[in-house]
Scaffold this active site. Structure first.
Site, PDB file in Angstrom:
ATOM      1  N   GLY A   1       0.453 -11.005   8.834  1.00 12.98           N
ATOM      2  CA  GLY A   1       0.717 -12.576   7.767  1.00 12.98           C
ATOM      3  C   GLY A   1       1.473 -12.182   6.690  1.00 12.98           C
TER       4      GLY A   1
ATOM      5  N   ILE B   1       2.998  -9.769   4.792  1.00 15.98           N
ATOM      6  CA  ILE B   1       3.498  -8.331   4.498  1.00 15.98           C
ATOM      7  C   ILE B   1       4.041  -8.091   6.133  1.00 15.98           C
ATOM      8  CG2 ILE B   1       2.884  -6.006   3.946  1.00 15.98           C
ATOM      9  CD1 ILE B   1       0.593  -7.618   2.285  1.00 15.98           C
TER      10      ILE B   1
ATOM     11  N   ARG C   1      -5.028  -2.117   3.227  1.00 14.89           N
ATOM     12  CA  ARG C   1      -6.177  -1.553   1.999  1.00 14.89           C
ATOM     13  C   ARG C   1      -6.178  -0.117   2.485  1.00 14.89           C
ATOM     14  NH1 ARG C   1      -4.439  -3.798  -1.349  1.00 14.89           N
ATOM     15  NH2 ARG C   1      -5.480  -5.722  -3.079  1.00 14.89           N
TER      16      ARG C   1
ATOM     17  N   GLU D   1     -10.203   4.661  -4.567  1.00  8.09           N
ATOM     18  CA  GLU D   1      -8.906   5.607  -5.812  1.00  8.09           C
ATOM     19  C   GLU D   1      -9.544   5.156  -6.837  1.00  8.09           C
ATOM     20  OE1 GLU D   1      -6.173   2.004  -4.370  1.00  8.09           O
ATOM     21  OE2 GLU D   1      -5.922   2.686  -2.354  1.00  8.09           O
TER      22      GLU D   1
ATOM     23  N   HIS E   1      -1.333   4.087  -4.500  1.00  3.97           N
ATOM     24  CA  HIS E   1      -0.861   2.361  -4.336  1.00  3.97           C
ATOM     25  C   HIS E   1       0.004   2.038  -5.674  1.00  3.97           C
ATOM     26  CE1 HIS E   1      -4.412  -1.134  -3.970  1.00  3.97           C
ATOM     27  NE2 HIS E   1      -3.245  -2.184  -3.539  1.00  3.97           N
TER      28      HIS E   1
ATOM     29  N   ALA F   1       3.575   0.838  -3.787  1.00  4.98           N
ATOM     30  CA  ALA F   1       4.189   0.638  -3.116  1.00  4.98           C
ATOM     31  C   ALA F   1       4.953  -1.240  -3.603  1.00  4.98           C
ATOM     32  CB  ALA F   1       3.776   0.522  -1.790  1.00  4.98           C
TER      33      ALA F   1
END
Length: 417
Positions: free
Chosen positions: A244, A246, A330, A359, A378, A380
Site C-alpha cells: 500500500g 507505506i 501491526r 503494546e 511504535h 517510527a
C-alpha cells in the site's frame, strides 16, 4: 483470491463513461448509484480502494437524509452529505490542549465546531438539537490528548445524523465496532500521511544490519580499531508484504539504494510505471516464495482477521539465514513467538521491529535483550510534525465534504482497512 494482503495500489485516471445501469441502494434515503455495465462485476473488488468510484466511472446522485436502518455496503466509498446548506457541524474527539488543533483555524467557511473533548463529561452541556446537528467526527490526538473507542461508542446514539468519522491514524482496527461497521456512516483514515517516515525507518533498519552498526558502536566504546567488511544494500532484494502507501514509499527509497523490489499483493498485473521501475510481484498466496528469496523483508500490513499472524512460523522458517525481517505495520500480523525463536536460534540474521503483538512490549519479552533486534516503541512515524500533517490532510477532506465531493482514504469497514 485470498484476502490476506490488501492491495492499495493507486487507480488510473477516469475513463469515459459507458452506458450505465442504475442501481438503487439503501443510503440514508434516495441515493442512486450509476454503475457502468462493463465495470459492474468489479465494484465489490475495488470498493476497498481509494476513490475507485472515479476510476471505474461510478457517479452518485441524490440527497441522503436521516440514518438508514439498512447498512449500505457502498457507503464506505463516498459520502453525499445531508448537512444544512449553510453549515457543517463537526465534533472533535481530542484533548483540548493538543497543539495540532491550532490548525482548526484553517477550517473552511461554513464549518462549525460543536465541541472538543476526550472525556464524556466535556460534552454533557450539548443540547439534543446540537447532537442532532453533528455531521462529522474527527478522532485525533496522542498521549493524554487521545480519545477512546469507548467514548465514541458512548456518544454514538446521540448523533442520529452522523455521516462521517475521520481517524488521524492509518490503522483503524481499534476504532471500529459492530454498530459503526453495519451503519452507512463513512470512515476515513490518515493513510499516506505517515508513509514516508515509516519507509525511512524501514530502510534505516536495513542499513543497521548491512553496516553492522552495533559492532561499530561496540568497537568505538572499546577504542578498538578493528577492520571488518560491511554490506551494500545495492542489488539486495527488498521484499514488501503489504504494497500500500507505506510499502510503495519503502520501495521508492529502496530503489534509490538500487535494491531489487519484490511485492506481495493480489493484483499481479503491472502498471507501466511499475514495469519501468522493475517491480516484481508475487501472488498473495505465495508468501513463502517472497520470504525465501528476499534479503530484507518489510511488513506493512494492517491487522485484520485476514492478516492475523499472516507472517507465520512457516513463513519465518522459509527466510534465508542471512535474511532480516522488518515490521512497520501491526504486530498482530506476525507469529511473534516463532519470530523470537528464529532470532534466538540464529535461524535468521535479525529483525527491526516498531510494532508488537502486545503494546507496550512486556518487560519480560525476550526481544528486549536480543542483540540481533533493532527495537522502537511504535514511534517510527512519530515525528515532530506528524499530527500536524494528519490534521492538514483532514482539512483537505473537510473541504471535499463541504463541497460534496468524494472523500479520499475511505475505509472498507468490513475488511478493517
Amino acid at each position: 483470491m485470498p484476502t490476506c494482503c490488501p492491495d492499495q495500489s493507486q487507480t488510473p485516471g477516469r475513463t469515459a463513461l459507458e452506458p450505465t445501469q442504475v442501481l438503487r441502494l439503501p443510503w440514508r434515503g434516495s441515493a442512486v448509484i450509476r454503475l457502468c455495465k462493463s465495470q459492474k462485476t468489479k465494484a465489490s473488488e475495488t470498493s476497498r480502494r481509494d476513490l475507485h468510484l472515479l476510476g471505474l466511472g461510478l457517479s452518485i446522485a441524490g440527497s441522503p437524509a436521516g440514518r438508514s436502518a439498512q447498512a449500505s455496503s457502498r457507503s464506505r466509498l463516498a459520502v453525499q452529505q445531508a448537512a444544512s446548506a449553510n453549515m457543517t457541524n463537526i465534533l472533535i474527539a481530542s484533548g483540548k490542549g493538543a497543539p495540532e488543533l491550532e490548525l482548526l483555524k484553517q477550517l473552511p467557511s461554513g464549518v462549525n465546531i460543536v465541541a472538543i473533548g476526550n472525556q464524556s463529561e466535556e460534552f454533557s452541556d450539548l443540547t439534543e438539537e446540537q447532537w442532532k446537528s453533528i455531521d462529522a467526527v474527527l478522532k485525533c490526538g496522542i498521549g493524554p490528548h487521545t480519545s477512546s473507542k469507548a467514548l465514541l461508542q458512548e456518544l454514538w446514539p446521540k448523533m442520529p445524523n452522523l455521516k462521517w468519522i475521520h481517524s488521524c491514524t492509518a490503522g483503524v482496527e481499534a476504532l471500529l465496532w459492530p454498530e459503526l461497521i453495519e451503519s452507512d456512516v463513512a470512515v476515513t483514515n490518515a493513510r499516506g500521511a505517515f508513509s514516508h517516515s515509516l519507509a525511512e525507518w524501514a530502510i534505516t533498519a536495513c542499513s543497521w544490519f548491512a553496516k553492522d552498526l552495533p559492532r561499530m558502536r561496540r568497537n568505538q566504546k572499546a577504542h578498538s580499531w578493528e577492520s571488518y567488511e560491511v554490506e551494500e544494500l545495492r542489488n539486495k532484494t527488498l521484499g514488501i508484504v503489504g504494497y500500500g502507501d507505506i510499502g510503495r514509499a519503502t520501495a521508492s527509497i529502496g530503489r534509490a539504494f538500487r535494491m531489487k523490489v519484490v511485492a506481495l499483493r493480489r493484483r499481479v498485473q503491472l502498471s507501466d510505471d511499475e514495469r519501468k521501475d522493475g517491480l516484481q510481484v508475487i501472488p498473495a498466496d505465495h508468501l513463502n516464495d517472497l520470504m525465501s528469496t528476499s534479503d530484507y523483508i518489510v511488513a506493512a500490513l494492517p491487522h485484520t482477521d485476514g492478516t492475523d499472524k499472516l507472517i507465520s512460523q512457516s513463513a519465518i522458517q522459509a527466510m534465508k539465514k542471512t535474511g532480516v525481517f522488518i515490521n512497520v505495520g501491526r504486530g498482530g500480523t506476525v507469529d511473534e513467538p516463532a519470530l523470537i525463536e528464529a532470532l534466538q536460534k540464529g535461524s535468521i540474521r535479525g529483525a527491526g521491529l516498531d510494532v508488537f503483538a502486545t503494546e507496550p512490549l512486556p518487560e519480560e519479552s525476550p526481544l528486549w535483550d536480543l542483540d540481533n533486534v533493532l527495537l522502537s516503541p511504535h514511534t517510527a512515524d512519530r515525528t515532530t510534525t506528524f499530527q500536524f500533517e494528519a490534521i492538514e490532510q483532514w482539512l483537505q477532506q473537510v473541504q471535499k465534504f463541504v463541497n460534496k465531493q468524494y472523500l479520499a482514504n475511505v475505509v472498507d469497514k468490513t475488511q478493517g482497512y
